[in-house]
Structures are given as structure tokens and as C-alpha cells.
Design an enzyme around this catalytic site. Structure first.
Site, PDB file in Angstrom:
ATOM      1  N   VAL A 112      -9.931  -2.304  -1.631  1.00 18.21           N
ATOM      2  CA  VAL A 112     -10.213  -1.097  -2.398  1.00 18.21           C
ATOM      3  C   VAL A 112     -11.317  -1.408  -3.402  1.00 18.21           C
ATOM      4  O   VAL A 112     -11.229  -2.380  -4.154  1.00 18.21           O
ATOM      5  CB  VAL A 112      -8.954  -0.583  -3.128  1.00 18.21           C
ATOM      6  CG1 VAL A 112      -9.268   0.712  -3.877  1.00 18.21           C
ATOM      7  CG2 VAL A 112      -7.816  -0.361  -2.150  1.00 18.21           C
ATOM      8  N   ASP A 138       7.756   4.813   2.326  1.00 18.79           N
ATOM      9  CA  ASP A 138       7.378   3.564   1.664  1.00 18.79           C
ATOM     10  C   ASP A 138       7.266   3.761   0.152  1.00 18.79           C
ATOM     11  O   ASP A 138       6.279   3.374  -0.475  1.00 18.79           O
ATOM     12  CB  ASP A 138       6.059   3.037   2.232  1.00 18.79           C
ATOM     13  CG  ASP A 138       5.870   1.536   1.984  1.00 18.79           C
ATOM     14  OD1 ASP A 138       6.878   0.859   1.692  1.00 18.79           O
ATOM     15  OD2 ASP A 138       4.736   1.051   2.083  1.00 18.79           O
TER      16      ASP A 138
END
Length: 895
Positions: free
Chosen positions: A603, A712
Site C-alpha cells: 500500500v 474477516d
């Protein structure tokens, strides 16, 4: 925290600050049962490893003041540049810190020290003496790792003061790696590395390794190390205003390997009726520490004299005393378990019948370091290291290949399952200048799922051993110089659809079976047959390839895509927010600043006009990531809510896949709960974050038609903006819930251990209550700031620990001690009750997320009411952070 000896000690230059632990519960140690260790014979340097970093290759020398033989670091590392400190500093320092190695290139650079004694207890010491070696005067800060584990942060705060980090550690393998990590705050460097084997009976802990905080010789005017100490421990001198020194010229027989010269001096209070005191003021209440006090009588007492004293911790006896030090013999007092908690005050005071005040000769304090992160499976390490050597791979491949995950090697993806060692599941060496045959070392990467060797100059045949890689799903060998036949088993797997095989642009292939000189230029198809297990929807690459083909054939079809809000019915081409790869290069300034790294990829920070964004680039070796990429793009283009991360757009150009999100300035929740973060979230802030995340889940479950299950939910997938408001993130595993009245979806289990609904795990039946369970775990983390699963042999789950505390009615000790009582007890009780309901073993007994939101709103209102009663006017959207400053002052290593 400060360590202070004697109640009115005021020599500020000698004060030491360091992070210490939380005092939870004191377990007394019987003095008579303490370890009394026999004196060892004087030793030579057998087992010592003494590395002068930056010393020219093949050189060695005997350090004049100690006689220790130091060698060059050239055989332990192949990166960095040698530097030397200015001449004016050398006269005051020992020779082994005159040179250093600096690392201006690469994020992580590692020393590999092999052939150490596996299972032996070592003192590992790293020296850092900046001394303005670069002439810049910029004091650097960087991280120090031992293998995959963070050892400490090195922060140089004074040009002329060095930093020394020392660890007592038992290596689980016959090698260690000491790594320096550039965190963007200055160029990492190191002056010296030293390893010293010590007796295994010394410094025994229940868990973890020990990091030196303080080791001092009281009453002495100078410090000592080798040869006075056979283990080459540094004993610094400490003298105090309210204490006086007493000493003896005679030999003190040590029982705990404390050098005689150290034990021959002691400190005693000038005011003989006053106690001797020192205290530990913690900043990180989760850490733990061990304290060792060494006593020996150095004065020959007359018949009418006596010396006896007791030791207390916060007013409670530390052992069954009293102590009467033996003349010229050492006794050591220590606790069998680590101390934790708030301010810890040690008091040493004489008993009523003692005619003389207490004395103390030496003291040691260590913090506990959790270095339990597993190294990569050693078979995988051997294989990838051999591949690096065989092909001369020119990448920053240093340290452990997979761990820590943030610094895994470029081109690798690894699996991280619970406490098992990471395994390499993906290897991308495309366009790496490889020559020669396909190395047999690849066969040792037995968990490999993705292998890309394309666009190189590999020769020879496709080896049969590739068929033994039973988990292999993608094999890309195109654009090489391979020849001969392709193993029949590979072609068979390709035709059945279990393997995506790419071998085109190898001019000398002759297909499967036997070859002859007339059969050439036969190309194995790049994709498998449609009739097998490999349906085009298996990977996003194939899906997008097919969609693009159809788009070229009939451009009018894009406008006719079904706009029904169903994730599975929308193609990426129907979504207009698409960026090109050059767009992403411009947005991220050529991927300059990394925000994080995970299994999906890396990222990067970016900027679109004046708006900050986060750009998540899919790693080319992330097989599972292709599917998650498609799922996340389609879902986030469909759903919109203030508590879900906003997807700005996406990029898909060949192997370049990226997702562009709004930037969440304060990162993820887990980072703010971790012990390394010095900003403490207030209780009100935590409640608001919990409610924000709950509202995001409530929208997915009840605001979307059909409903969506996240699958999740965990603290790393809860992101915080500049006002510490929370949004759910990472929807790559999300699943559509049926709208046909069914009670569940039967699906392969996905999620994170510890957060995973046990009912879902056992039955494979997924419901919205699976998310509720995961949220309950997150809520307990927010309340307690404890790990989801303890890193101990018992591996206690956070819910089990909370249950045991609730059974005692002990709500105070459930709450994160960092909050220091700044919360409304009623709101805490309610939050704990909500969490425990969410964690009901049976899903039918768990609340729905709209019920959870309603209950959490009541918690927030209770907390706000108390704040209002205290007449505190605070913003609804921002929260106070408790800022903790930690300062470390260390003295230079004098000659």
C-alpha cells in the site's frame, strides 16, 4: 520510566529512562530457595564472536583495554558502506567502535551469523556510536530486528553519546540474523556486534528473552567488563548523594557469577536509619521485567555489630527474610516471575535488631522481549537462498524471506498460519536476467502455488520435478529459451484445469511425449480447457481478459450490463472509475512512500489533486489476491456507507492491478492498541470506534440487498481517519448471503485464527452471526488490549481469560491498565457483556448487529453523561490522546 536509587538522588545526568512493565501480581521467592551458583573458573574468549562493523576485510586486532579480539564484518554482510568516526572522539572510546557500517541503500539490511551453538544462552550486544561520522549532524532513528522480530528502536539523541542494546537470548537455530530497518527517520548504521555464551542456569525466565535495562556496580568509581567479568557484561558505576561507598580490598567469592571486583564495593545510606529505595515508573504497562539484587558483606563486623534488612515491593515483602549478607560471599535475590504493573517501589530497610544500615553491591534489571515470531520454514529458506546464489539474483534479499511480513522479500508471497513457520507459496522471478537451467532447488519449495520464471534466458528442458509441486496452480515459463518436451503430468493438469500453464515464445518446444528433430515450434496452450476444473472465473486475470475481448467485439454491450445491485453481476468494465498504470505512478510519485504491506501486496501513499489516497497494488505473485481484487472492486463500487472505506477507483493493466482508496490518516486499530504505540486511545474514543465498526457491519447485514458477510472482521481491518472515526476495510473475502430464505451459506472456511467463528469452522455454515462472533473478539481487544491468543504454551484465547476474570467479579483488571481508571465502570460492564454475548458458542444465542449497535450507543451515552457531569466540553468527533514521551540516555563506552 525512571530508575532511582536512594530516595533523594538528584544527579540528573545519571538518571536512566526506559520502558518497563506492569506490576500485576507479586509472587514471593523464599530467600533460602534462591539460586546460589558456584564460582566459575576464569575463561578465555572461547565462544566469543566480536565483530567490528566497518573494519576492512581480513583485518583483526586485540582491543588494547580488554584484550578481546575483534574481526571484520565483511564475511557477515555484503551491503552497506564502511565509515569512521572523527578523530577527536577516538581517544575516549574503545577501538571496536572507531569504525561503523552505514546503510544508505535498502529498507532492511542484515548480518547473518552462522555456526553458533543452537540452544545455548547468549548475550547479544549491538553498539551504535554516531559521533557525527557523516558530518551531517542529523540524529538518526531506525529499528533493530533479531531475525523476524523487532528487538528495539535505536534513537540517537546526542552526537557524542552512544547507544548499546543488549539481549539475553537462546537461539532456536544454529544461526541468527541481526537486521537494521530504515523507518524513514535517518540512515541506519552499526558500530559493533558481540555474542557471548553464558551458563544456561543464569537469568531463567518463564517466557521470552531479556533486554538489558540497567546493570550497575554500586559504590564503585569506574565500570568493568572483560576480563573482570568472564562473560564480558558491562557493569556501570553508580554513586548517589544520600549514600556512601563501602569497600574491601579482599576477594569476594561470587555465587552468581558476579565479578569479585564488582562485589567488593557497596552503597549504604548516610542516614543509617533511612531506607534505600529505588522505583520503576512504567510507560508501557504491558511489558514485564526481572530484577536481580546482589549482596555481600564487605565490612568485618565486630561482635556487637549486626546487619540485617528486608526488601519490600510497594510495601509487601518480596521474600521471607531478613537478609544478613555473608562476609565476602555473594547472595543474589530475585523473583521467579516477572514483575508488571504501575509504579513499582523497592525499599531496602534495616530490621529492628540490626545495628548497621542495609547495603547493596550490585543490581540488574531486564525487560522481557517477546521474540516468538517464527522464522520462515528452514527448507524454504535453504531453497530460496540457493536460488539467490545460483541465479545471482540482484534484489534486496536480506534477512528472513517471509518475516516480518512487512519486509518479506520482493517477488515472494508467503502463508502465515497461526504459530507455524511461514511458508513460501509464490515466487515471481520474471524479467530477472536468469540464465542456465531451471534449478532443482525449486522442488524444495513444496508449498509453492505460483511460479513465474517468464521473460528470462533459461535453457534446457522443463524438469520433471515441477510435477511434484502438488499445490502449484500457476506456472509461467514463457519468453525463455527452453527446449525438449513438457512433462506429461503438467499438460494433464493443465487440461484438467488445475494448473494455468504458460510456455509460449519458447521456440524449441515439441509438446508432450518424445521429440525428434522435425517437431519444433509447438506451443502448449496458455490456458487450460474450459471443460476442467479451471473455469475462467477462477482467476481475475482470465475474467478480465475475456471481458476485454467481448468489449472489443461489441462495444455496445458495456452499456447494457445489468445494473441490479448484485456484486456477481457487474463486470469491472461497467465501472467507470478506472485509472491507468501511469496514473498510479503519477499519483504515488513513482510509489515513493510505503504505508504498509500484506499478503495482497503493498500500500502506497498517493495524492489526487489535493486529496490524499492510499493505493494498494496487487503483488504479481498473489494468486489468491486476484480473486479478492475482483470481489473488493465490485463490492465497494456497489456499497456506500460512512463506516466503510471508500474506493476511489481501480487499475487493471495486464499484471498491474491496484485499488485506490480514501486515505485513513491514523492507520488501523491494531496499531493503536499495540504496546509500541505511545498514544493511548481514551475509553470514549474506543467506544466510538467500536460503534463505528458495528454500524458498518450492521449496514452490510441489514442495509444491503442481498446481505453481505464480511468474513474477516479484525482490528487490522478497522481503519481510523484523522478524527479517529472508524471504517471497515478489506472486503476481499466478503460473501453474498442468500435471498431465498436460507439460514446459511455452505462455503469453504475463510478468516483469521482467533477471530474465526468456531461454529462456522466446524460446519462450514456461514451466517451473519459469524461476523458477530468476530466483532465480539474485536470488542474484547478494545476493552482489554490483550492479544487474541496468548503466545504461550497454553495459547489462551482472550474470551477464556475474560471469562476467568468475570468469574471473580474482577472488572477492574479486565480493562486495559493504560486507561488508568479513566472510564465509567457501568459502561465497561455493559461493553464486556455485549462482547461475551457476541462470543456465544451457538450462533442462535448471539445478538444481531443492529442489537449490538443499540447497546453500544447506550455505552457511549453513559460515558458522555459522566463527562458532562465533570463539565468537560469535548468534541463529539475527536478524542484526547495520552501522549507518553520515552527518553533513553546512555553513556559512551569509555576506554
Amino acid at each position: 520510566m525512571a530508575v532511582k536509587i536512594c530516595s533523594h538522588y538528584s544527579n540528573k545526568q545519571e538518571q536512566v529512562y526506559m520502558v518497563m512493565g506492569q506490576f500485576k501480581r507479586f509472587i514471593p521467592a523464599l530467600f533460602g530457595g534462591l539460586a546460589l551458583i558456584l564460582l566459575v573458573q576464569a575463561q578465555d574468549q572461547s565462544g566469543f564472536i566480536s565483530i567490528d562493523c566497518g573494519l576492512a576485510a581480513n583485518l583483526s586486532y586485540s582491543e588494547p583495554t580488554t584484550g578481546i579480539i575483534y574481526i571484520s564484518d565483511a564475511t557477515y554482510i555484503d551491503t552497506g558502506v564502511s565509515k569512521s568516526i572523527p578523530l577527536e572522539f577516538k581517544d575516549d572510546l574503545q577501538q571496536h567502535v572507531w569504525t561503523l557500517r552505514s546503510f544508505p541503500q535498502g529498507i532492511r539490511n542484515c548480518y547473518s551469523i552462522n555456526n553458533i551453538a543452537q540452544g545455548t544462552k547468549y548475550i547479544i550486544r549491538a553498539n551504535f556510536f554516531y559521533m557525527n561520522y557523516d558530518g551531517q549532524g542529523n540524529l538518526p532513528e531506525f529499528d533493530l530486528h533479531l531475525g523476524p522480530n523487532l528487538w528495539d528502536t535505536i534513537k540517537i539523541e546526542n552526537i557524542s553519546l552512544g547507544v548499546i542494546k543488549e539481549l539475553i537470548h537462546v537461539p532456536s537455530l544454529n544461526h541468527i540474523q541481526v537486521c537494521l530497518v530504515n523507518t524513514g527517520l535517518g540512515t541506519p548504521f552499526i558500530s559493533a556486534l558481540e555474542l557471548r555464551p553464558i551458563n544456561s542456569s543464569l537469568y531463567v525466565t518463564n517466557f521470552g528473552s531479556l533486554s538489558l535495562f540497567l546493570r550497575s556496580d554500586l559504590g564503585s568509581e569506574k565500570g568493568y567488563r572483560y576480563k573482570d567479568d568472564v562473560y564480558d557484561r558491562y557493569w556501570s558505576s553508580l554513586n548517589f548523594n544520600d549514600c556512601k561507598a563501602v569497600s574491601t580490598p579482599l576477594t569476594v567469592n561470587p555465587d552468581y557469577w558476579v565479578p569479585s571486583i564488582v562485589m567488593s564495593t557497596a552503597a549504604t545510606p548516610i542516614n543509617e536509619s533511612a531506607p534505600m529505595e529505588f522505583y520503576v515508573q512504567p510507560t508501557d504497562t504491558n511489558s514485564q521485567f526481572y530484577v536481580y539484587m546482589h549482596f555481600a558483606e564487605v565490612v568485618k563486623l565486630r561482635a556487637n555489630e549486626s546487619r540485617s534488612f528486608n526488601i519490600t515491593v510497594n510495601g509487601e515483602l518480596w521474600y521471607d527474610g531478613p537478609i544478613s549478607p555473608r562476609y565476602l560471599s555473594t547472595d543474589t535475590v530475585y523473583g521467579p516471575t516477572a514483575l508488571t504493573g504501575g509504579k513499582i517501589v523497592f525499599s531496602i530497610f534495616k530490621t529492628g535488631n540490626s545495628t548497621l544500615p542495609p547495603i547493596i553491591n550490585a543490581i540488574e534489571i531486564y525487560t522481557v522481549k517477546d521474540l516468538s515470531q517464527s522464522e520462515t520454514d528452514q527448507q524454504d529458506v535453504g531453497a530460496i537462498t540457493n536460488l539467490k546464489s545460483t541465479y545471482g539474483v540482484e534484489r534486496n534479499w536480506h534477512g528472513d524471506p517471509c518475516a516480518p511480513q512487512a519486509y518479506s522479500w520482493e517477488g515472494l508471497n508467503c502463508s502465515y498460519e497461526d504459530y507455524n513457520p511461514p511458508r513460501i507459496i509464490s515466487l515471481n522471478l520474471s524479467s530477472s536476467g536468469l540464465t542456465g537451467e531451471i534449478s532443482v532447488d525449486i522442488s524444495n519449495l513444496v508449498t509453492l502455488q505460483y511460479l513465474d520464471l517468464s521473460n528470462n534466458s533459461l535453457t534446457g528442458s522443463v524438469p520433471e520435478f515441477l510435477t511434484q509441486l502438488k499445490y502449484l496452480r500457476v506456472l509461467n515459463l514463457k519468453q525463455n529459451q527452453l527446449n525438449g518436451s513438457i512433462p506429461a503430468k503438467l499438460i494433464e493438469r493443465s487440461e484438467k484445469g488445475s494448473l494455468l500453464l504458460s510456455v509460449d515464445e519458447n521456440s524449441n518446444f515439441c509438446g508432450s511425449g518424445s521429440c525428434n528433430n522435425k517437431k519444433k515450434n509447438i506451443v502448449v496452450p496458455i490456458v487450460a480447457s474450459v471443460g476442467g476444473l479451471f473455469i475462467l472465473s477462477l482467476t481475475v486475470v482470465a475474467i478480465l481478459w475475456g471481458l476485454r475481448s467481448r468489449k472489443q467485439q461489441d462495444t455496445t454491450k458495456v452499456a447494457k450490463v445489468d445494473l441490479e445491485p448484485n456484486v456477481q453481476n457487474r463486470s469491472l468494465e461497467s465501472i467507470q472509475r478506472q485509472f491507468t498504470y501511469p496514473d498510479l505512478l503519477r499519483i504515488t510519485n513513482n510509489f515513493e512512500r510505503i504505508l504498509g504491506k500484506g499478503g495482497f501486496g503493498t500500500v502506497f501513499h498517493g495524492c489526487i489533486e489535493n486529496t490524499q489516497v492510499a493505493v494498494k497494488m496487487l503483488s504479481a505473485s498473489s494468486v489468491q489476491g486476484y480473486q479478492q481484487f475482483q470481489a473488493e472492486v465490485k463490492l465497494l463500487m456497489r456499497v456506500h456507507h460512512k463506516n466503510l472505506t471508500t474506493l476511489v477507483g481501480y487499475c487493471y493493466e495486464g499484471t498491474n492491478m491496484g485499488l485506490v482508496y480514501e486515505n485513513m490518516a491514523n492507520g488501523d486499530l491494531e496499531a493503536h492498541l499495540s504496546g509500541e504505540n505511545t498514544n493511548i486511545l481514551s475509553w470514549e474514543a474506543r467506544l466510538q470506534i467500536a460503534m463505528d465498526a458495528a454500524q458498518g457491519l450492521e449496514y452490510l447485514h441489514h442495509g444491503c440487498k442481498p446481505p453481505i458477510i464480511h468474513r474477516d472482521v479484525k482490528t487490522t481491518n478497522i481503519l481510523l481517519n484523522e478524527k479517529f472515526r472508524a471504517k471497515l476495510a478489506d472486503f476481499g473475502l466478503s460473501k453474498i448471503f442468500p435471498t431465498d430464505g436460507g439460514t446459511h451459506v455452505s462455503t469453504v472456511v475463510a478468516g483469521t485464527p482467533g477471530y474465526l467463528d468456531p461454529e462456522y469452522y466446524i460446519t462450514n455454515w456461514l451466517t451473519e452471526k459469524s461476523d458477530v462472533y468476530s466483532f465480539g473478539v474485536v470488542l474484547l481487544e478494545i476493552i482489554t488490549n490483550r492479544p487474541v491468543i496468548e503466545r504461550s504454551k497454553e495459547r489462551t484465547h482472550i474470551s477464556q481469560w475474560v471469562s476467568s476474570m468475570l468469574a471473580k467479579g474482577d472488572i477492574k483488571n479486565i480493562v486495559d491498565p493504560k486507561l488508568d481508571g479513566n472510564y465509567n465502570v457501568n459502561s465497561v460492564w455493559k461493553a464486556v457483556e455485549i462482547a461475551m454475548l457476541c462470543l456465544s458458542p451457538t450462533s442462535s444465542k448471539r445478538p444481531t448487529m443492529d442489537q449490538v449497535v443499540a447497546e453500544l450507543k447506550e455505552c457511549v451515552e453513559t460515558e458522555l453523561a459522566q463527562r458532562k457531569d465533570r463539565h468537560e466540553d469535548e468534541s463529539k468527533d475527536s478524542f484526547d490522546m495520552i501522549n507518553i514521551n520515552v527518553t533513553t540516555a546512555l553513556n559512551p563506552l569509555a576506554r
